[in-house]
Design a protein around this motif. Sequence first.
Motif, PDB file in Angstrom:
ATOM      1  N   ARG A  51     -37.761  -2.920   8.169  1.00 62.15           N
ATOM      2  CA  ARG A  51     -36.352  -2.996   8.544  1.00 62.15           C
ATOM      3  C   ARG A  51     -35.484  -2.344   7.476  1.00 62.15           C
ATOM      4  O   ARG A  51     -34.562  -1.591   7.778  1.00 62.15           O
ATOM      5  CB  ARG A  51     -35.927  -4.458   8.737  1.00 62.15           C
ATOM      6  N   LYS A  52     -35.817  -2.591   6.212  1.00 60.55           N
ATOM      7  CA  LYS A  52     -35.043  -2.007   5.118  1.00 60.55           C
ATOM      8  C   LYS A  52     -35.209  -0.490   5.093  1.00 60.55           C
ATOM      9  O   LYS A  52     -34.243   0.250   4.888  1.00 60.55           O
ATOM     10  CB  LYS A  52     -35.454  -2.607   3.783  1.00 60.55           C
ATOM     11  N   ALA A  55     -33.123   0.877   7.812  1.00 57.90           N
ATOM     12  CA  ALA A  55     -31.705   0.781   7.455  1.00 57.90           C
ATOM     13  C   ALA A  55     -31.323   1.889   6.479  1.00 57.90           C
ATOM     14  O   ALA A  55     -30.264   2.514   6.605  1.00 57.90           O
ATOM     15  CB  ALA A  55     -31.398  -0.591   6.847  1.00 57.90           C
ATOM     16  N   ARG A 150     -20.427  -1.495   6.779  1.00 62.53           N
ATOM     17  CA  ARG A 150     -21.459  -2.175   7.577  1.00 62.53           C
ATOM     18  C   ARG A 150     -22.839  -1.654   7.198  1.00 62.53           C
ATOM     19  O   ARG A 150     -23.790  -2.428   7.045  1.00 62.53           O
ATOM     20  CB  ARG A 150     -21.193  -1.961   9.067  1.00 62.53           C
ATOM     21  N   ARG A 151     -22.959  -0.362   7.015  1.00 57.36           N
ATOM     22  CA  ARG A 151     -24.265   0.214   6.672  1.00 57.36           C
ATOM     23  C   ARG A 151     -24.698  -0.128   5.240  1.00 57.36           C
ATOM     24  O   ARG A 151     -25.883  -0.319   4.983  1.00 57.36           O
ATOM     25  CB  ARG A 151     -24.257   1.706   6.910  1.00 57.36           C
ATOM     26  N   GLU A 154     -26.136  -3.521   5.527  1.00 58.53           N
ATOM     27  CA  GLU A 154     -27.471  -3.500   6.131  1.00 58.53           C
ATOM     28  C   GLU A 154     -28.530  -3.107   5.113  1.00 58.53           C
ATOM     29  O   GLU A 154     -29.630  -3.659   5.111  1.00 58.53           O
ATOM     30  CB  GLU A 154     -27.498  -2.531   7.318  1.00 58.53           C
ATOM     31  N   ARG A 157     -29.079  -6.054   2.684  1.00 57.41           N
ATOM     32  CA  ARG A 157     -29.429  -7.342   3.284  1.00 57.41           C
ATOM     33  C   ARG A 157     -30.857  -7.678   3.029  1.00 57.41           C
ATOM     34  O   ARG A 157     -31.777  -7.025   2.932  1.00 57.41           O
ATOM     35  CB  ARG A 157     -29.166  -7.320   4.793  1.00 57.41           C
TER      36      ARG A 157
END
Length: 157
Positions: A51-52, A55, A150-151, A154, A157
Amino acid sequence: MTVFLANILLGLAWMALTGSFSVGGLFTGLCFGLCVLWIGRQDQNSADYRRKLLAIAGFVIFFLRELVIANLRVAHDVLTPRHHMTPGIVAVPLDLESDPQITLLATLITLTPGTLSLSVSDDRRTLYVHAMYVDDPADLVREIKNGFERRVMEVFR
């Protein structure tokens, strides 16, 4: 594979990709390799790691797209006889919490032609941005929050 060996391989890959076969090129490659290994250190072989990586890849693609669009807009304004600039300064409320996140956001805004990060408030809740094209301040704030901020969130996160 040990972290040391992985870092050496990433440094050599950096040198090969950039064509910079020097001590400085190796040092730069080792630094970037260390950053890559640090980002993925805790999440290896897990869904979070993938996921990272997605992102980060999405973030890079988004930034490159924004960079091209901003360059074209500024170049058009410079090359046409009539200027379309409506410069202004906007206050962008921040949802980011850490200094590295805020620094990355401010740097990305500054790297994008037509915008410049001016200052962060003392409480680190507001970023002041100068832009060449501020037709509607609320729209610019919304673009920064829904795009860059927002990015960045992400990725961290």
